[in-house]
Design an enzyme around this catalytic site. Sequence first.
Site, PDB file in Angstrom:
ATOM      1  N   ASP A  63      12.968 -15.833  -6.534  1.00 53.78           N
ATOM      2  CA  ASP A  63      12.330 -14.513  -6.389  1.00 53.78           C
ATOM      3  C   ASP A  63      13.425 -13.478  -6.102  1.00 53.78           C
ATOM      4  O   ASP A  63      13.944 -12.859  -7.034  1.00 53.78           O
ATOM      5  CB  ASP A  63      11.277 -14.570  -5.282  1.00 53.78           C
ATOM      6  CG  ASP A  63      10.735 -13.196  -4.897  1.00 53.78           C
ATOM      7  OD1 ASP A  63      10.926 -12.247  -5.664  1.00 53.78           O
ATOM      8  OD2 ASP A  63      10.115 -13.057  -3.818  1.00 53.78           O
ATOM      9  N   LYS A  79       0.271 -15.473  -7.863  1.00 47.37           N
ATOM     10  CA  LYS A  79       0.482 -15.449  -6.406  1.00 47.37           C
ATOM     11  C   LYS A  79       0.232 -14.035  -5.887  1.00 47.37           C
ATOM     12  O   LYS A  79       0.954 -13.111  -6.274  1.00 47.37           O
ATOM     13  CB  LYS A  79       1.933 -15.861  -6.112  1.00 47.37           C
ATOM     14  CG  LYS A  79       2.352 -15.791  -4.660  1.00 47.37           C
ATOM     15  CD  LYS A  79       3.872 -15.950  -4.501  1.00 47.37           C
ATOM     16  CE  LYS A  79       4.253 -15.864  -3.038  1.00 47.37           C
ATOM     17  NZ  LYS A  79       5.658 -15.484  -2.825  1.00 47.37           N
ATOM     18  N   GLU A 130      -0.128 -10.198   4.347  1.00 50.76           N
ATOM     19  CA  GLU A 130      -0.807 -10.610   3.112  1.00 50.76           C
ATOM     20  C   GLU A 130      -2.114 -11.350   3.380  1.00 50.76           C
ATOM     21  O   GLU A 130      -2.640 -12.032   2.511  1.00 50.76           O
ATOM     22  CB  GLU A 130       0.128 -11.456   2.241  1.00 50.76           C
ATOM     23  CG  GLU A 130       1.347 -10.670   1.771  1.00 50.76           C
ATOM     24  CD  GLU A 130       2.154 -11.395   0.706  1.00 50.76           C
ATOM     25  OE1 GLU A 130       1.784 -12.510   0.298  1.00 50.76           O
ATOM     26  OE2 GLU A 130       3.178 -10.830   0.286  1.00 50.76           O
ATOM     27  N   GLN A 162       8.312 -17.553   5.262  1.00 53.84           N
ATOM     28  CA  GLN A 162       7.472 -16.383   4.974  1.00 53.84           C
ATOM     29  C   GLN A 162       6.043 -16.725   4.544  1.00 53.84           C
ATOM     30  O   GLN A 162       5.089 -16.094   4.989  1.00 53.84           O
ATOM     31  CB  GLN A 162       8.133 -15.535   3.901  1.00 53.84           C
ATOM     32  CG  GLN A 162       7.372 -14.271   3.547  1.00 53.84           C
ATOM     33  CD  GLN A 162       8.112 -13.455   2.504  1.00 53.84           C
ATOM     34  OE1 GLN A 162       9.108 -12.800   2.804  1.00 53.84           O
ATOM     35  NE2 GLN A 162       7.648 -13.520   1.272  1.00 53.84           N
ATOM     36  N   ASP A 220       7.068 -20.233   0.438  1.00 59.22           N
ATOM     37  CA  ASP A 220       8.094 -19.236   0.107  1.00 59.22           C
ATOM     38  C   ASP A 220       8.969 -19.120   1.346  1.00 59.22           C
ATOM     39  O   ASP A 220       8.542 -18.553   2.362  1.00 59.22           O
ATOM     40  CB  ASP A 220       7.481 -17.881  -0.270  1.00 59.22           C
ATOM     41  CG  ASP A 220       8.548 -16.856  -0.658  1.00 59.22           C
ATOM     42  OD1 ASP A 220       9.745 -17.204  -0.628  1.00 59.22           O
ATOM     43  OD2 ASP A 220       8.182 -15.711  -0.988  1.00 59.22           O
ATOM     44  N   LYS A 223       7.666 -10.073 -10.767  1.00 53.90           N
ATOM     45  CA  LYS A 223       7.075  -8.926 -10.084  1.00 53.90           C
ATOM     46  C   LYS A 223       7.451  -7.670 -10.862  1.00 53.90           C
ATOM     47  O   LYS A 223       8.630  -7.280 -10.878  1.00 53.90           O
ATOM     48  CB  LYS A 223       7.649  -8.818  -8.665  1.00 53.90           C
ATOM     49  CG  LYS A 223       7.262  -9.948  -7.710  1.00 53.90           C
ATOM     50  CD  LYS A 223       8.125  -9.853  -6.457  1.00 53.90           C
ATOM     51  CE  LYS A 223       7.585 -10.676  -5.307  1.00 53.90           C
ATOM     52  NZ  LYS A 223       8.575 -10.765  -4.193  1.00 53.90           N
ATOM     53  N   ARG A 238       3.083  -7.912  -4.333  1.00 54.73           N
ATOM     54  CA  ARG A 238       4.024  -7.626  -3.258  1.00 54.73           C
ATOM     55  C   ARG A 238       3.274  -7.676  -1.928  1.00 54.73           C
ATOM     56  O   ARG A 238       2.050  -7.707  -1.889  1.00 54.73           O
ATOM     57  CB  ARG A 238       4.646  -6.222  -3.411  1.00 54.73           C
ATOM     58  CG  ARG A 238       5.396  -5.973  -4.692  1.00 54.73           C
ATOM     59  CD  ARG A 238       6.435  -7.030  -5.036  1.00 54.73           C
ATOM     60  NE  ARG A 238       7.443  -7.273  -4.027  1.00 54.73           N
ATOM     61  CZ  ARG A 238       8.730  -6.974  -4.136  1.00 54.73           C
ATOM     62  NH1 ARG A 238       9.173  -6.382  -5.213  1.00 54.73           N
ATOM     63  NH2 ARG A 238       9.603  -7.286  -3.185  1.00 54.73           N
ATOM     64  N   SER A 239       4.033  -7.608  -0.826  1.00 57.56           N
ATOM     65  CA  SER A 239       3.369  -7.617   0.473  1.00 57.56           C
ATOM     66  C   SER A 239       2.670  -6.284   0.748  1.00 57.56           C
ATOM     67  O   SER A 239       1.678  -6.237   1.467  1.00 57.56           O
ATOM     68  CB  SER A 239       4.364  -7.949   1.578  1.00 57.56           C
ATOM     69  OG  SER A 239       5.510  -7.136   1.481  1.00 57.56           O
ATOM     70  N   GLU A 255       9.797 -21.590  -2.969  1.00 54.87           N
ATOM     71  CA  GLU A 255      10.385 -20.341  -3.481  1.00 54.87           C
ATOM     72  C   GLU A 255      11.548 -19.908  -2.589  1.00 54.87           C
ATOM     73  O   GLU A 255      11.467 -20.059  -1.368  1.00 54.87           O
ATOM     74  CB  GLU A 255       9.281 -19.278  -3.491  1.00 54.87           C
ATOM     75  CG  GLU A 255       9.689 -17.911  -4.006  1.00 54.87           C
ATOM     76  CD  GLU A 255       8.470 -16.975  -4.030  1.00 54.87           C
ATOM     77  OE1 GLU A 255       7.327 -17.456  -4.240  1.00 54.87           O
ATOM     78  OE2 GLU A 255       8.663 -15.763  -3.813  1.00 54.87           O
TER      79      GLU A 255
HETATM   80  P1  PGA Z   1       7.625  -8.964  -0.557  1.00 52.23           P
HETATM   81  O1  PGA Z   1       7.243 -10.486  -0.385  1.00 52.23           O
HETATM   82  O2  PGA Z   1       6.630  -8.326  -1.438  1.00 52.23           O
HETATM   83  O3  PGA Z   1       7.627  -8.449   0.842  1.00 52.23           O
HETATM   84  O4  PGA Z   1       9.009  -8.951  -1.170  1.00 52.23           O
HETATM   85  C1  PGA Z   1       6.693 -11.256  -1.412  1.00 52.23           C
HETATM   86  C2  PGA Z   1       7.574 -12.433  -1.761  1.00 52.23           C
HETATM   87  O5  PGA Z   1       8.662 -12.613  -1.193  1.00 52.23           O
HETATM   88  O6  PGA Z   1       7.215 -13.206  -2.647  1.00 52.23           O
HETATM   89 ZN    ZN Z   2       9.285 -14.460  -2.371  1.00 51.32          ZN
END
Ligand code: PGA
Ligand code: ZN
Length: 427
Positions: A313, A389, A206, A164, A243, A338, A367-368, A286
């Site tokens: 995460d 991050k 992102e 990712q 990640d 988060k 977040r994304s 991650e």
């Molecule tokens: P997400 O990705 O906000 O789409 O969950 C961010 C991450 O996995 O750190």
């Molecule tokens: Zn993550």
Amino acid sequence: MTDTTIVSVRGRRVWDSRARPTVEAEVALADGTVGRAIAPAGASTGTGEAIDLRDAGEAFGGLDVRKALGNVNGEIADAIRGQDALDQASIDAALIGRDGTPNKARLGGNALIAVSLATLKAAAASRGVGLWRHLAGDQPVRIPLPEIQIFGGGAHAARRVDIQDFMVVCLQASSFAEALDRTAEVYRAAGAILKARGLLQGVADEGGFWPAFASNDEALDTLVLAIEQAGFRPGPDVAISLDVAASEFHDGGRYRLARDGRELDTDGMIAMLLGWIDRYPIVSIEDPLSEEDAAGFRAFTRAAGDRVQVIGDDFLVTNAKRVEMAAQTRACTAVLVKPNQAGTVSETKAAFDAARRHGLGAIISARSGETEDVTIAHLAVGWDAGQFKVGSIARGERTAKWNEVLRIEEELGSQARMPAATRFEPR
Ligand code: PGA
Ligand code: ZN
């Protein structure tokens, strides 16, 4: 009634970086100050997260937030109006109690986190200090080390590659500004390489470049090349952080790496990741395994935890109990934090404190799906998290957060310190 008594709470529908509606909350106090915060949204969410309440139905692919907004303006406002905004613990307890579900499914984690953060910001505004200072009190703080995305993948790029986030981290940067300078040069170099190869296809969710690679290894090779072409030594100057978000391609006990045409069991995944750690200057990984694969997390941390930071995460979903469990079983060495995974500020802080208590690292994360809201930049500094991050160094919803830390760094002046390290030591 005191100056910091909450007199009104109201919700507003605003937009996030993926053209999706989201919840903004505005909390007004008796002294006239107002706090405002916007809920972000994930795409590769952990199953244990607070529920992001969406309307289903026709509008916006079912992602409208009318119900969540109705809850902000109705039940949530009723629950906290008249309370003191300085008493965050009581406010959050009232929110949790009124929702009444284990995962905030009734009122919506998005509604609750927006209100909880807006209350915190109103309290800071009322005291006339920046949020980071309000949170830090008289404790010293450090400027967090940023981990910044260069290529986006996984659920943020239509699974163009399996992994990712391909990120860089400037472990020895002397300032936040310098870390961003270096990262911007790497980002530029990466763009130039892709352009020269005819692979430049815009950016992922992102802001990292769209990963038009034939394999995950090719992405890593290209990242190393970009670091070199930017004039840095891969590793000592600019290192790599990944990640994997492995829950996204884990199914029935198997890891299906579509891009590499491979299907691996837990041992195979660990062997692949250890091979990458040997070949590339990786300092942090991650979600190396699925959120369901606790045994895999433990095995990976046993094998690699002294060489790389192992972050949970989706595995920990900013949940204090899960952080405790991970610490006791040595399943990882750091925790991604988060706020919207937890659903309130107090629960986010509890997960953060659990990490601290057990000597685990902590990374405050966006977040994304994001907005111009910069609250998490203040949490990262004010809680002295040490790491931050928020995606890439492109797209406004990302740079808004980096730029806010630049402002705080400037405000701190000679007191601004970065956690200088050659690798991530357990705290
Ligand atoms: P997400 O990705 O906000 O789409 O969950 C961010 C991450 O996995 O750190
Ligand atoms: Zn993550």
